[in-house]
Design an enzyme around this catalytic site. Sequence first.
Site, PDB file in Angstrom:
ATOM      1  CB  ALA B  73      -0.281 -22.386  -0.824  1.00  0.00           C
ATOM      2  CG  ASN B 203       4.564 -31.603   0.110  1.00  0.00           C
ATOM      3  OD1 ASN B 203       4.153 -31.887  -1.020  1.00  0.00           O
ATOM      4  ND2 ASN B 203       4.080 -32.157   1.186  1.00  0.00           N
ATOM      5  CD  GLN B 231       7.474 -27.150   0.045  1.00  0.00           C
ATOM      6  OE1 GLN B 231       8.620 -26.766   0.269  1.00  0.00           O
ATOM      7  NE2 GLN B 231       6.583 -27.336   1.001  1.00  0.00           N
ATOM      8  CB  SER B 251       2.744 -20.550   0.683  1.00  0.00           C
ATOM      9  OG  SER B 251       2.798 -20.419   2.079  1.00  0.00           O
ATOM     10  CB  THR B 291     -10.400  -6.809   5.582  1.00  0.00           C
ATOM     11  OG1 THR B 291     -11.689  -6.199   5.600  1.00  0.00           O
ATOM     12  CG2 THR B 291      -9.342  -5.785   5.959  1.00  0.00           C
ATOM     13  CB  CYS B 377       4.816 -43.627  14.113  1.00  0.00           C
ATOM     14  SG  CYS B 377       4.659 -45.394  14.245  1.00  0.00           S
TER      15      CYS B 377
END
Lengths: 138, 453
Positions: B73, B203, B231, B251, B291, B377
């Site tokens: 995606a 998401n 999503q 996706s 391909t 973090c």
Amino acid sequence: MAYSDKVLDHYENPRNVGTLDKEDPNVGTGLVGAPACGDVMRLQLRITDDGVIEEAKFKTFGCGSAIASSSLVTEWVKGMSVDQAMSISNEDVARELALPPVKIHCSVLAEDAIKAAIEDFRKKREARKAGTAQVQNG
Amino acid sequence: MKLPIYMDNHATTPLDPRVLEAMRPYLEDDFGNAASRNHPFGWKAEAAVEKARKQVAALIGASNKEIVFTSGATESNNLAIKGALEFYRSKGDHVVTVTTEHKAVLDTCKRLERQRAERLEELRWMRLSELQPQPVTAENAAALAIKHDLDNDPVLRRWESMVTAGARVTYLPVKADGLVDLKELEAALTDKTVLVSVMLANNEIGVVQPIAEIGALCRARGVLLHVDAVQGAGRVLFDVEALKVDLASLSGHKLYGPKGVGALYVRRKPRVRIAPQVDGGGHERGMRSGTLNVAGIVGFGKAAELAAAEREAEAARLLKLRQRLRDKLFTALDHVAVNGSLEHRLAGNLNVSFAFVEGEALMMAIKDVAVSSGSACTSASLEPSYVLRALGVDEELAHSSIRFGLGRFNTEEEVDFVADLVIAKVRKLREMSPLYEMAREGIDLKNVQWTAH
């Protein structure tokens, strides 16, 4: 990102979590960091009149490395003189816990917390002295 | 129950065993190149790809000729936005998108803005060179621009009006519930707007945007609508005809299919055109050379077929699980909040802020459970989630957020285990949190003088 064994150990079994009476004249409190930045460390030291750290307690809002850094310094400073504790640097903490570069700020915070707690204790003592002096003069 | 528990189904989903079964022959004996026209190996591969194309098209109410297979995606989003802008350059150069979009959309838009800025910079230098004889350098350009009053130069203005490189981009804010304000969207459209790009479901917070209304608005104004449906497709009803969508990104690995395969839906009636962004052998009707990833495409097709067949029952099941998780957490803990609209939301998403507890620390405490956090973090940037910030969530609460992503293989037993574990660990971390102690003492944390670092 994997954590070092020492970070995990301190995180899972934090030493010296707790609160000391901040009104106690022998207790210095250091509160550093900011909630918006994702870490706040509070370190409290009970310091004898001749300048020896006899007790250390912490509470930390922050990631595992921040909690481990604060836990580690509470172990280190116990029994130290104030001058010895002032010489602890963030690099000592980062090295001991094998902190990765993105976590260095956690060790900086730990160093700042020690300095802030001692500073608070010294201010209290100054204020006490000034108070006593005033009484004598009056 | 097996540990660790996977509850991060927005990041990726496990491969459904039925999908793996469908893929297996194309990883073994049937290895042909779908572009080989002259032998049975090629024919077999081509037939498999065409079957998958129908399966993917059926999931979104499209026809098979409207599906272009890609590597995923991120590529689909790049192709849709860059491809449409490039093809419709004579029409305009303006894109409207939303601040909570995925980085594959936002960073694509940023590059287009940068390309336009670079062209404008070139023109300024060209104009300066024309206005005075000495060479223009990085050092003297600014001073010369002031000397020649370049900002009010009519010739430069005329040149600038002819620039078609890159794009101008409007980033729409969202409301506190994470939804786009349709009035703001309408107001952002200009006669130079080529494309609107809005995601179906977010998401991080799972909020589902009102695509039907946006589609109707765009169609009425003659603007293309691209939807990042990664999503949402297969989780909520997503029909490109009913919703008037022109381009849509999909996706494979978010649908219990394999990684490394995705698709871009490109409308045929009325015809939507895009300029290819990868040049080569002219595969995928010239829109995406390279391909074809036959086994991946077969898996993606099977995954799409399963998602379409099981969508309604699965959504109902996930909604029950989510309600159970939410009820348990909210009954046991105070100072917890859901981020984003609960009503317009994917059934499997629960994004919660546990105040006074830092997200990464909580994830570390529940290490047998895989979830995500909006905490800084957990990101390389040290900034908390831009999606939560766009909703107006306090930075502190963004640091305290956890995203639970329930999926096809999660069970009620797992939900109970996770809820109990989270409750216990939040309590433990709050006992260690100076903020929780201060809040309990009645200190308003907003009035504390913090030492920002």
